[in-house]
Design a protein around this motif. Structure first.
Motif, PDB file in Angstrom:
ATOM      1  N   GLN A  79       0.820  -1.215   0.000  1.00  0.00           N
ATOM      2  CA  GLN A  79       0.000   0.000   0.000  1.00  0.00           C
ATOM      3  C   GLN A  79       0.857   1.269   0.000  1.00  0.00           C
ATOM      4  N   ILE A  80       1.916   1.251   0.809  1.00  0.00           N
ATOM      5  CA  ILE A  80       2.796   2.435   0.844  1.00  0.00           C
ATOM      6  C   ILE A  80       3.448   2.630  -0.526  1.00  0.00           C
ATOM      7  N   SER A  81       3.898   1.514  -1.077  1.00  0.00           N
ATOM      8  CA  SER A  81       4.546   1.586  -2.383  1.00  0.00           C
ATOM      9  C   SER A  81       3.595   2.167  -3.437  1.00  0.00           C
ATOM     10  N   ASN A  82       2.339   1.738  -3.402  1.00  0.00           N
ATOM     11  CA  ASN A  82       1.355   2.283  -4.343  1.00  0.00           C
ATOM     12  C   ASN A  82       1.103   3.765  -4.101  1.00  0.00           C
ATOM     13  N   ALA A  83       1.176   4.171  -2.838  1.00  0.00           N
ATOM     14  CA  ALA A  83       0.895   5.570  -2.505  1.00  0.00           C
ATOM     15  C   ALA A  83       2.037   6.508  -2.880  1.00  0.00           C
ATOM     16  N   VAL A  84       3.277   6.068  -2.671  1.00  0.00           N
ATOM     17  CA  VAL A  84       4.410   6.998  -2.904  1.00  0.00           C
ATOM     18  C   VAL A  84       5.118   6.738  -4.227  1.00  0.00           C
ATOM     19  N   ASN A  85       4.807   5.577  -4.834  1.00  0.00           N
ATOM     20  CA  ASN A  85       5.356   5.279  -6.147  1.00  0.00           C
ATOM     21  C   ASN A  85       6.878   5.474  -6.230  1.00  0.00           C
ATOM     22  N   PRO A  86       7.637   4.680  -5.496  1.00  0.00           N
ATOM     23  CA  PRO A  86       9.087   4.901  -5.426  1.00  0.00           C
ATOM     24  C   PRO A  86       9.813   4.567  -6.734  1.00  0.00           C
ATOM     25  N   GLN A  87      10.858   5.343  -7.011  1.00  0.00           N
ATOM     26  CA  GLN A  87      11.709   5.007  -8.160  1.00  0.00           C
ATOM     27  C   GLN A  87      12.627   3.842  -7.795  1.00  0.00           C
ATOM     28  N   GLN A  88      12.924   3.770  -6.495  1.00  0.00           N
ATOM     29  CA  GLN A  88      13.755   2.651  -6.054  1.00  0.00           C
ATOM     30  C   GLN A  88      13.274   2.128  -4.706  1.00  0.00           C
ATOM     31  N   THR A  89      13.236   0.800  -4.572  1.00  0.00           N
ATOM     32  CA  THR A  89      12.940   0.188  -3.273  1.00  0.00           C
ATOM     33  C   THR A  89      14.175  -0.594  -2.850  1.00  0.00           C
ATOM     34  N   ILE A  90      14.605  -0.319  -1.627  1.00  0.00           N
ATOM     35  CA  ILE A  90      15.827  -0.962  -1.125  1.00  0.00           C
ATOM     36  C   ILE A  90      15.481  -1.862   0.054  1.00  0.00           C
TER      37      ILE A  90
END
Ligand code: GDP
Length: 315
Positions: free
Chosen positions: A226-237
């Motif tokens: 859900q967080i990823s969908n909300a902030v739409n990161p260019q990179q996830t580490i």
């Protein structure tokens, strides 16, 4: 890891380099392979990975020795072992924003994220509690700040009491602007608000620190999606503690399935970690390590160079 390196070195030196004559017999090669395998297994490297590596080294020795009959076999074997160890943690990478034709089908190539100036790059951190996530967020923020980026930190961990205070403390020490909330309980809302605020203020790198623990593991993974969908990161580490051993692989796989991270930061490499679990995790998720954490201080972050790493390992 020093012990692993020493044992691999001994296996090569005792059985190959110091063996009599200029030729190397297959018994010596097998003994070397057995000793290398045992050393890796005892450092928590996954058994399947060790077996694969063993086969690869063996095959490579056969092929190369056949091809290069006049070459010093001992040195050749030593080089093959080194190269195959590098292959465990090395991926052919290319930078995302170069203009090359990226849509070839070579699956081995992995996109490496490179932040762009004058636009907002969102980086999301995932990993279990205690892995060194918050510390690494701050370290990375400092790393980019020193390279001239305008960097902000967002605390999206509303689950653990004290998480925001910890990030705040780290950020203040490093003089990095931060965002978080003592009252908002929805991590998706906090992360979205934080990222929006920093975007409006033209921050170039926005780092989102997420929770590493939940009552239920599924809830943790659901929250990350859900967080990823909300902030739409260019990179996830993903932050991975080098000391967690065999558990590293299943942990990394579970995170990969939900958070689909594109890079790993391996922490606590300064400790007496066996580190083999982390090597397995990298191999299993085919995701490059980009940095290693080498201490508790803000500056204790080093870029990861696979060949240097293996050279250092072997001393
Ligand atoms: P989080 O729960 O994942 O956010 O983990 P923290 O960032 O709070 O770190 C947990 C502990 O590990 C803290 O005591 C950190 O100082 C320590 N730590 C983090 N990274 C490193 C590292 O690279 N080396 C060492 N020695 N300690 C680290």
């Amino acid at each position: 890891l020093a012990d692993l390196g020493r044992r691999i070195n001994d296996a090569v030196n005792e059985n190959i380099i110091k063996s009599g004559g200029s030729n190397v017999d297959s018994d010596s090669i097998n003994l070397m392979l057995k000793e290398i395998s045992n050393a890796l297994l005892e450092s928590d490297v996954n058994i399947k990975l060790v077996m694969k590596l063993r086969e690869r080294i063996k095959k490579s020795i056969d092929v190369e020795c056949e091809k290069n009959k006049s070459i010093n076999k001992k040195k050749l074997i030593q080089k093959i072992v080194f190269d195959e160890l590098c292959n465990l943690v090395d991926f052919e990478t290319y930078e995302e924003n170069n203009d090359n034709n990226n849509n070839n089908n070579d699956k081995k190539k992995i996109t490496v994220f490179k932040p762009k100036k004058k636009q907002s790059n969102v980086i999301m951190f995932v990993g279990l509690q205690g892995s060194g996530k918050t510390t690494s967020c701050t370290k990375l923020a400092v790393y980019y700040q020193r390279r001239g980026f305008k960097v902000g930190l967002v605390c999206a961990d509303t689950f653990r009491a004290g998480a925001f205070d910890q990030l705040k403390q780290n950020a203040t020490k490093a003089k990095i602007p931060y965002y978080g909330s003592y009252t908002e309980t929805d991590p998706v809302k906090v992360s979205f608000d934080g990222v929006e605020k920093f975007k409006k203020e033209k921050f170039e790198i926005i780092i989102v620190d997420t929770s590493g623990r939940h009552r239920q593991e599924e809830q943790l993974f659901e929250e990350m999606i859900q967080i990823s969908n909300a902030v739409n990161p260019q990179q996830t580490i993903m932050v991975l503690d080098a000391a967690i051993g065999q558990a590293a692989e299943s942990q990394a796989k579970a995170f990969k399935e939900s958070a689909n991270f594109g890079a790993i930061i391996l922490t606590k490499m300064d400790g007496h970690a066996k580190g083999g679990g982390a090597i397995s995790a990298v191999a299993a998720t085919k995701t490059p390590i980009i940095f290693i954490g080498t201490g508790e201080h803000i500056q204790d972050l080093e870029t990861f160079q696979p060949r240097n790493f293996i050279s250092k390992l072997l001393g």
